[in-house]
Design a protein around this motif. Sequence first.
Motif, PDB file in Angstrom:
ATOM      1  N   TRP A  21      31.344  14.871   8.954  1.00  0.00           N
ATOM      2  CA  TRP A  21      32.032  15.070  10.127  1.00  0.00           C
ATOM      3  C   TRP A  21      33.473  14.414  10.092  1.00  0.00           C
ATOM      4  CZ3 TRP A  21      34.304  12.379  13.947  1.00  0.00           C
ATOM      5  CH2 TRP A  21      34.666  13.002  15.188  1.00  0.00           C
ATOM      6  N   GLN A  22      34.498  15.023  10.850  1.00  0.00           N
ATOM      7  CA  GLN A  22      35.428  14.077  10.886  1.00  0.00           C
ATOM      8  C   GLN A  22      36.371  14.587  12.261  1.00  0.00           C
ATOM      9  OE1 GLN A  22      37.153  15.301   6.952  1.00  0.00           O
ATOM     10  NE2 GLN A  22      39.053  16.291   7.870  1.00  0.00           N
ATOM     11  N   GLY A  23      37.154  13.755  13.023  1.00  0.00           N
ATOM     12  CA  GLY A  23      37.803  14.033  14.144  1.00  0.00           C
ATOM     13  C   GLY A  23      38.821  15.062  13.986  1.00  0.00           C
ATOM     14  N   LYS A  24      39.658  15.031  12.743  1.00  0.00           N
ATOM     15  CA  LYS A  24      40.854  15.899  12.759  1.00  0.00           C
ATOM     16  C   LYS A  24      40.616  16.872  11.697  1.00  0.00           C
ATOM     17  CE  LYS A  24      45.814  16.283  12.465  1.00  0.00           C
ATOM     18  NZ  LYS A  24      47.116  15.258  11.817  1.00  0.00           N
ATOM     19  N   ALA A  27      42.878  21.132   7.769  1.00  0.00           N
ATOM     20  CA  ALA A  27      43.480  22.297   7.421  1.00  0.00           C
ATOM     21  C   ALA A  27      44.355  22.929   8.467  1.00  0.00           C
ATOM     22  CB  ALA A  27      42.582  23.518   7.323  1.00  0.00           C
ATOM     23  N   CYS A  28      44.093  22.650   9.852  1.00  0.00           N
ATOM     24  CA  CYS A  28      44.625  23.322  10.898  1.00  0.00           C
ATOM     25  C   CYS A  28      45.302  22.172  11.981  1.00  0.00           C
ATOM     26  CB  CYS A  28      44.175  24.346  11.716  1.00  0.00           C
ATOM     27  SG  CYS A  28      42.520  23.653  12.682  1.00  0.00           S
ATOM     28  N   GLY A  29      44.944  20.980  11.753  1.00  0.00           N
ATOM     29  CA  GLY A  29      45.534  19.967  12.565  1.00  0.00           C
ATOM     30  C   GLY A  29      44.840  19.682  13.793  1.00  0.00           C
ATOM     31  N   ALA A  30      43.938  20.538  14.174  1.00  0.00           N
ATOM     32  CA  ALA A  30      43.077  20.561  15.454  1.00  0.00           C
ATOM     33  C   ALA A  30      42.196  19.237  15.482  1.00  0.00           C
ATOM     34  CB  ALA A  30      42.488  21.642  15.884  1.00  0.00           C
ATOM     35  N   TRP A  31      42.194  18.784  16.686  1.00  0.00           N
ATOM     36  CA  TRP A  31      41.183  17.432  16.896  1.00  0.00           C
ATOM     37  C   TRP A  31      39.862  18.006  17.550  1.00  0.00           C
ATOM     38  CZ3 TRP A  31      42.067  12.861  15.358  1.00  0.00           C
ATOM     39  CH2 TRP A  31      43.213  12.205  14.878  1.00  0.00           C
ATOM     40  N   ASN A  32      38.931  17.584  17.240  1.00  0.00           N
ATOM     41  CA  ASN A  32      37.605  17.535  17.898  1.00  0.00           C
ATOM     42  C   ASN A  32      36.980  18.936  17.897  1.00  0.00           C
ATOM     43  OD1 ASN A  32      36.371  15.123  18.658  1.00  0.00           O
ATOM     44  ND2 ASN A  32      37.739  15.032  20.465  1.00  0.00           N
ATOM     45  N   THR A  33      37.485  19.780  16.517  1.00  0.00           N
ATOM     46  CA  THR A  33      36.984  21.135  16.519  1.00  0.00           C
ATOM     47  C   THR A  33      35.715  21.183  15.332  1.00  0.00           C
ATOM     48  OG1 THR A  33      38.894  21.434  14.993  1.00  0.00           O
ATOM     49  CG2 THR A  33      39.071  22.044  17.246  1.00  0.00           C
ATOM     50  N   ILE A  34      35.430  20.008  14.597  1.00  0.00           N
ATOM     51  CA  ILE A  34      34.545  20.260  13.460  1.00  0.00           C
ATOM     52  C   ILE A  34      33.229  19.768  14.391  1.00  0.00           C
ATOM     53  CG2 ILE A  34      33.925  19.042  11.356  1.00  0.00           C
ATOM     54  CD1 ILE A  34      36.907  18.860  11.131  1.00  0.00           C
ATOM     55  N   ALA A  35      32.317  20.853  13.921  1.00  0.00           N
ATOM     56  CA  ALA A  35      30.979  20.796  14.398  1.00  0.00           C
ATOM     57  C   ALA A  35      29.925  21.204  13.227  1.00  0.00           C
ATOM     58  CB  ALA A  35      30.784  21.913  15.459  1.00  0.00           C
ATOM     59  N   GLU A  36      28.964  20.465  13.408  1.00  0.00           N
ATOM     60  CA  GLU A  36      27.842  20.435  12.419  1.00  0.00           C
ATOM     61  C   GLU A  36      27.134  22.057  12.413  1.00  0.00           C
ATOM     62  OE1 GLU A  36      24.980  17.764  12.605  1.00  0.00           O
ATOM     63  OE2 GLU A  36      23.712  18.685  11.209  1.00  0.00           O
TER      64      GLU A  36
END
Length: 498
Positions: A21-24, A27-36
């Motif tokens: 997991w990471q906050g940013k 690839a696209c620079g979006a924040w808080n979009t990474i989900a398990e």
Amino acid sequence: MAKRDQTSFACQACGAVYTRWQGKCDACGAWNTIAEEAAAVAQAVPAAQRAGRKGRAVALESLEGAGKPAPRLVCGIGELDRVAGGGFVPGSVLLIGGDPGIGKSTLLVQASAALARRGLKVVYVSGEEAVDQVRLRAQRLGLAQSPVGLAAETNAENIIATLAAGPPVHLAVIDSIQTMWSDSVESAPGTVTQVRTSAQLLVRYAKQTGACVILVGHVTKDGQIAGPRVVEHMVDAVFSFEGDGGHQFRILRAQKNRFGPTDEIGVFEMTGAGLSEVPNPSELFLSNRDAGAPGTAVFAGMEGTRPVLVEIQALVAPSSLGTPRRAVVGWDPARLSMVLAVLDARCGVRLGGHDVYLNVAGGFRIAEPAADLAVAAALVSALTGAPLPADAVYFGEASLTGAVRPVAQGPARLKEAAKLGFAQAVAPTGGAEGVDGIAVTPVGSLAALVAQIAARAPRRAPMREAQDSGGRPGLPQRPARADPEAGQGYESEGQIGR
Ligand code: TYD
Ligand code: MG
């Protein structure tokens, strides 16, 4: 199912996959979009492929080909057919994106009904609304009699089984792809993996059966098709349906199209009885025009193969701020800065102490550099208080040297202007001449344009004001040229309001 416990992390905006997991999203620079998510990709691959079997050679064919392509599905809604490149292509997949409530479902219900009435088999699958709601909308649109097959379903496998049963389907509408999920992956509906897998299944279905599949996609706040940017790569065409709540017209734009041009637009108007076509958008954009007011110029633009006339409005007001405001609606702000800089450096029109507001009337959005000349004309007219001729259109691209460069399709722009009753055009030298009913004034440079407008400027009001305040008289009498003295004239004009 050894991979079952394995999880990965996927960006919900662009689909990039991470092991942690990471906050940013890198690839696209979006924040808080990474989900398990469950490591679905590995599972989705059929067992036969995982077993590392040898590939089978396929027979190659020539480009000429023997088979005749299937005819396009023409729904009769002219604006939609044209954007699609002359009708939908059998076996293709189309993604239509747009803000919620813009009218995607309405447009597709209308298109489905039109095709169904032409005797084609059309299935409309709604993942968002119940069948009753879709039916209610169709009734409101007066389309309840059309033989469209309706279903409320979100499981991709069920949908494909439904489509495969019975006579071959010509068109299937999936509203929306974000609500779809597939048995073959374990993540929650709406996640990138689910959307991608469902889209893959539907794309494969379309290619295998020759049905045309239309996917509806939602759009995020910054205007991208939400979640699955990956889906954009899988489909044959991506259309966006735009418009804003304050205006009743909607524009369908092709962003990607494997079977047609990408610069075409379709214009619709949202009415009480659904979307109606606007075959002549210029009339709509120019209705209720305040032709005699300073600061407005009519731009003769092109959208694809079609000319569109729009009004450009500028307001220039002395600024009380250290850094004056530059507000633009419907045009590129960077392009406005460029035109302002060229006007300043090459024509001596100083707007450094002024707030500048620029608006494209009717909520239209212009992407063409050919609007430079019309914008410059509107700005100079706003600054000098000289209204532009009500029957004139403007087009031409400004270069950084202050020259006005010719643009493509001059004659088509002039013809459209003549058709709408315009009698003059201000256009680049050598751009276009010889269209009946319209007199072309060629301009070679922005300085020449400024001189032309300045010659029309009312002398009374600014002069009186200037004399009252003990200032210098307003506008220069001489035509403005790219020399410092002409600039002086405008600088003093600019200061009058202080
Ligand atoms: P809809 O097609 O549901 O939008 P989307 O699928 O893109 O979310 O359109 C909904 C809007 O359209 C709603 O705000 C009301 C308006 N509308 C009309 O003005 N007239 C009509 O005849 C219909 C059906 C909808
Ligand atoms: Mg909808």
